[in-house]
Design an enzyme around this catalytic site. Structure first.
Site, PDB file in Angstrom:
ATOM      1  N   HIS A  40       1.283   3.561   0.457  1.00  0.00           N
ATOM      2  CA  HIS A  40       1.985   3.340   1.541  1.00  0.00           C
ATOM      3  C   HIS A  40       3.303   3.015   1.106  1.00  0.00           C
ATOM      4  O   HIS A  40       4.052   2.909   0.247  1.00  0.00           O
ATOM      5  CB  HIS A  40       1.484   1.941   2.083  1.00  0.00           C
ATOM      6  CG  HIS A  40       1.721   0.667   1.134  1.00  0.00           C
ATOM      7  ND1 HIS A  40       0.875   0.123   0.105  1.00  0.00           N
ATOM      8  CD2 HIS A  40       2.763  -0.094   0.931  1.00  0.00           C
ATOM      9  CE1 HIS A  40       1.339  -0.726  -0.443  1.00  0.00           C
ATOM     10  NE2 HIS A  40       2.364  -1.051  -0.008  1.00  0.00           N
ATOM     11  N   HIS A 127      11.368   4.862  -0.332  1.00  0.00           N
ATOM     12  CA  HIS A 127      10.778   5.403  -1.600  1.00  0.00           C
ATOM     13  C   HIS A 127       9.259   5.022  -1.573  1.00  0.00           C
ATOM     14  O   HIS A 127       9.130   3.867  -1.330  1.00  0.00           O
ATOM     15  CB  HIS A 127      11.934   4.746  -2.953  1.00  0.00           C
ATOM     16  CG  HIS A 127      11.450   3.434  -2.854  1.00  0.00           C
ATOM     17  ND1 HIS A 127      12.497   2.410  -2.274  1.00  0.00           N
ATOM     18  CD2 HIS A 127      11.013   2.425  -3.660  1.00  0.00           C
ATOM     19  CE1 HIS A 127      12.218   1.045  -2.294  1.00  0.00           C
ATOM     20  NE2 HIS A 127      11.258   1.265  -3.454  1.00  0.00           N
TER      21      HIS A 127
END
Length: 184
Positions: A40, A127
């Site tokens: 995630h 990121h």
């Protein structure tokens, strides 16, 4: 309970991330790799929250979904945070509709702020965290991992929901799914 909001990235990116993590374990056997389940992108970390606050968090997050349309992100290559020779964090680069991701993160942050949840960072940087050094001074093996990720392609995935996760016993449990439903 320990809570955070996030978006998931779909099975293609999850499967390729698991494969990359397996490959990188040989390069950096002494670092903490992320769990392969539930890959995630964290939007806002809420921290320790009393269960009694869940209804107000739900009330703040549910209106966010209809304001955002689903979007597609891709993941590949990599980088690090910390010293280039002794990085502390290894990450994969997130590309594609990053403006849509940043807008969603900002909306979530704004919705939660009146409840006392402050964002960790002023500007959100997309990121996918892959590993962290066990040593607070960093780990040279993570620098080798950055090199090993050059040209890596984790694929692309459709982001179609915002998720409130509870981190419990090293596992992530969804406490709320908010579909992104805006058309266009």
């Amino acid at each position: 309970m320990r809570l955070f909001t996030a978006v998931t990235l779909g099975t293609t990116i999850e499967e390729r991330t698991v494969a990359e993590l397996q490959r990188l374990r040989a390069v950096a056997p002494h670092v903490r790799f992320v769990k392969s389940e539930g890959v995630h992108l964290t939007l806002v970390f809420l921290g320790e929250v009393e269960e009694a606050r869940l209804p107000s968090i739900r009330e703040a997050l549910e209106p966010v979904g209809p304001r955002h349309a689903p979007f597609v992100l891709s993941v590949g290559d990599g980088g690090s945070f910390g010293s280039p020779s002794r990085p502390r964090v290894l990450w994969a680069d997130v590309r594609g509709a990053t403006d849509a991701l940043k807008a969603l993160q900002a909306d979530v942050s704004t919705a939660l702020e009146p409840l006392g949840f402050k964002p960790e960072h002023r500007e959100y940087t997309a990121h996918l965290t892959l590993a962290r050094s066990k040593d607070p001074r960093g780990d040279p093996a993570l620098a080798r991992c950055v090199k090993a990720l050059e040209g890596a392609d984790f694929g692309e995935g459709r982001v179609d929901r915002l998720v409130l996760f509870e981190s419990k016993g090293g596992h992530y449990h969804s406490r709320l799914d908010v579909p992104l439903t805006r058309v266009g």
